[in-house]
Design a protein around this motif. Sequence first.
Motif, mmCIF file in Angstrom:
data_model
loop_
_atom_site.group_PDB
_atom_site.id
_atom_site.type_symbol
_atom_site.label_atom_id
_atom_site.label_comp_id
_atom_site.label_asym_id
_atom_site.label_seq_id
_atom_site.Cartn_x
_atom_site.Cartn_y
_atom_site.Cartn_z
ATOM 1 N N ARG A 19 0.973 -1.331 -0.060
ATOM 2 C CA ARG A 19 0.162 -0.172 0.041
ATOM 3 C C ARG A 19 0.752 1.265 -0.169
ATOM 4 O O ARG A 19 1.994 1.177 0.661
ATOM 5 N N LEU A 20 0.443 2.444 -0.569
ATOM 6 C CA LEU A 20 1.064 3.425 -0.757
ATOM 7 C C LEU A 20 0.518 4.343 0.368
ATOM 8 O O LEU A 20 -0.778 4.705 0.531
ATOM 9 N N MET A 21 1.463 4.426 1.559
ATOM 10 C CA MET A 21 1.045 5.438 2.782
ATOM 11 C C MET A 21 1.134 6.507 2.495
ATOM 12 O O MET A 21 2.469 7.162 2.340
ATOM 13 N N ILE A 34 -3.368 3.655 0.226
ATOM 14 C CA ILE A 34 -3.743 3.843 -1.245
ATOM 15 C C ILE A 34 -3.565 2.201 -1.913
ATOM 16 O O ILE A 34 -2.273 1.644 -1.746
ATOM 17 N N ASP A 35 -4.425 1.547 -2.466
ATOM 18 C CA ASP A 35 -4.269 0.342 -3.158
ATOM 19 C C ASP A 35 -3.760 0.547 -4.542
ATOM 20 O O ASP A 35 -4.703 1.100 -5.287
ATOM 21 N N PRO A 36 -2.502 0.027 -4.925
ATOM 22 C CA PRO A 36 -2.228 0.464 -6.336
ATOM 23 C C PRO A 36 -2.841 -0.555 -7.470
ATOM 24 O O PRO A 36 -2.630 -0.439 -8.710
ATOM 25 N N ARG A 311 3.484 19.398 2.676
ATOM 26 C CA ARG A 311 4.155 18.550 3.464
ATOM 27 C C ARG A 311 3.960 16.986 3.415
ATOM 28 O O ARG A 311 4.333 16.178 4.247
ATOM 29 N N SER A 312 2.826 16.957 2.518
ATOM 30 C CA SER A 312 2.526 15.367 2.476
ATOM 31 C C SER A 312 3.466 14.456 2.311
ATOM 32 O O SER A 312 4.539 14.750 1.156
ATOM 33 N N GLN A 313 3.749 13.299 2.890
ATOM 34 C CA GLN A 313 4.731 12.118 2.642
ATOM 35 C C GLN A 313 4.176 11.034 2.074
ATOM 36 O O GLN A 313 2.930 10.612 2.218
ATOM 37 N N LEU A 314 4.883 10.403 1.161
ATOM 38 C CA LEU A 314 4.419 9.235 0.492
ATOM 39 C C LEU A 314 5.550 8.005 0.640
ATOM 40 O O LEU A 314 6.812 8.403 0.472
ATOM 41 N N PHE A 315 5.139 7.034 1.321
ATOM 42 C CA PHE A 315 5.928 5.937 1.595
ATOM 43 C C PHE A 315 5.034 4.624 1.183
ATOM 44 O O PHE A 315 4.108 4.400 1.475
#
Length: 562
Positions: A19-21, A34-36, A311-315
């Motif tokens: 999942r993309l957090m 988020i489900d790719p 400032r949103s981060q994606l991991f």
Amino acid sequence: MGVSECEDLFPSIVSHQPRLMRLPGEPKYEQEFIDPYNHCTVNRKIPHLKGKLCVGCFEDWLLLADEFTKEIFFLHRTLDPKLKVHLPSLCVEYFKCLRGCVVSSSPLSRECLVTFVGNGEFLRGENIILYCRPKRDARWTKLSLSIHSEAFHEFTGQVVRFKGKIYALHGIPIAYRVVVINEDSLLKGHCTWTVVLLPITNHCKHHLVVSCDDMFLVSVTDRFQRQGFPASCIVHRVEISYHTWKRVESIGGCAFFLGRMQSSALPPSQEGAECDCIYIANTYFKKGIYKICLQDQTVSLSFLMKWPERRSQLFWLMPIRVHHSWRRKHEIFSFTHPIGTDKSDTTHVQEEEKKEEKCKVDISRQWADMPIELVELLLPRLYLIDCLRLPSVCKAWNTLANLIQDAKVYPWFLRTTNDKSCLWNLFDPVYRKECSIDMKWLGFSQDISFQFSKDGWVLVLKEDKYLFLINPFTRECIGLPEKDRRKSFAMSFSSSPTNLDCIVLVISYVGRHLLEISTWRPGEDEWDNIYFNYLYNFLVPFNPVFIGGEFYCFCRKGKLLV
């Protein structure tokens, strides 16, 4: 808060699918997963992540930092407070200069080494390494690397650990080398490192990915650099022994998940993963998840994201490690009784051995013994040239039908040579292979021009007046009535000429304001012509497209002729 109370805060699907957090920059917003694959999202309010900066995701651990208290710590994905490992605090300057991080082992181990690479405005031109062992060291150790003295020559943040060495991409705005750091030298209080140049640098965003026992360099080309849309990607496998790059067309059936700071890989056996696909979390104008399929080099936007926070981060949050469940199964099957052996177990083992003997392949058997049904199942997976050679293996396979229709075929580039030869050259842009077809019976290639192609057939014009429909693979040829090319404007046909409903269309100029539309069907001896008046420069010189029983042609000023 206990473990049982925290387990429901993370979506349960995260434990076995990627999942993309997205961690928001403001505490008032929820965390998003988020489900790719299915393009759906799940929102959660996780108190442990509220107001925290995520530095990295390392298997089952999250490395979090508090920008206000300067606290930095590891937190297990069960969110159990007992599984929380604190690291020495960092000053404000280091928070601004840190770029990427790697971890040598589990944070619970005394041998765990946490290493940061970084640079910043107050360290312009200086590259630093910051490292510590959480279970042993009370403070961070800083080392400086004099890699380059010029500005904008910094670590990009893409850093991985592979076989005892740290690989960090270097060069901003476009990385052009990798700094290889010996991890053992850090424990001795100094740093030994080497520089390896990248194989490609122009207009690419590079990502280092560790997959099983290999390390890959994924270079995503960006044709529209300001928009940040991925166009295609080039993959190299790193030859560790010689620090060289070998270009590959496949990533072994794995799936790669690329992020701004970290990238991860999933094996082909993972649930939901598509083979040889690369997922990119894009944070430019079109924020979303892009999927690049290496088999056909197609790029698709699988999910479009919208959020206003800067400032949103994606991991990428990867599944729980697979080897845990495998180890438990292995222990169950390797269990032995302390006294004697159970007869039921012995019988079970003997049955398994018999099954293995039946599965042994007899290499002395002939290819003709393979059932035709199995051979037909192979056709869609074969390269076109191999598919055409298939009937020559044995006589029994000569009965195979629809070889070309069932083969795995992509659009090819067809051209003729300018010299006095009869060769047609075919180039496959996906497999990057070229082959030639001898067309002596049609004459010299310099007298031939290609007008249109569809369903494996090509509309060929010879000497500006003789028209043919030719299938270059089966050598089938259908002659058409003569047509003067000097007056013709565009040519097209609806489907394969082996179909009775096939229509060949030719648009020609016959006067200053008079247009001729000619059609031909299989079995006819002459063209059917229709005339009508038109405005000067009314049509755009593109071949018509047939769909739904109609031909479509471009016109001037945004109009369409049907």
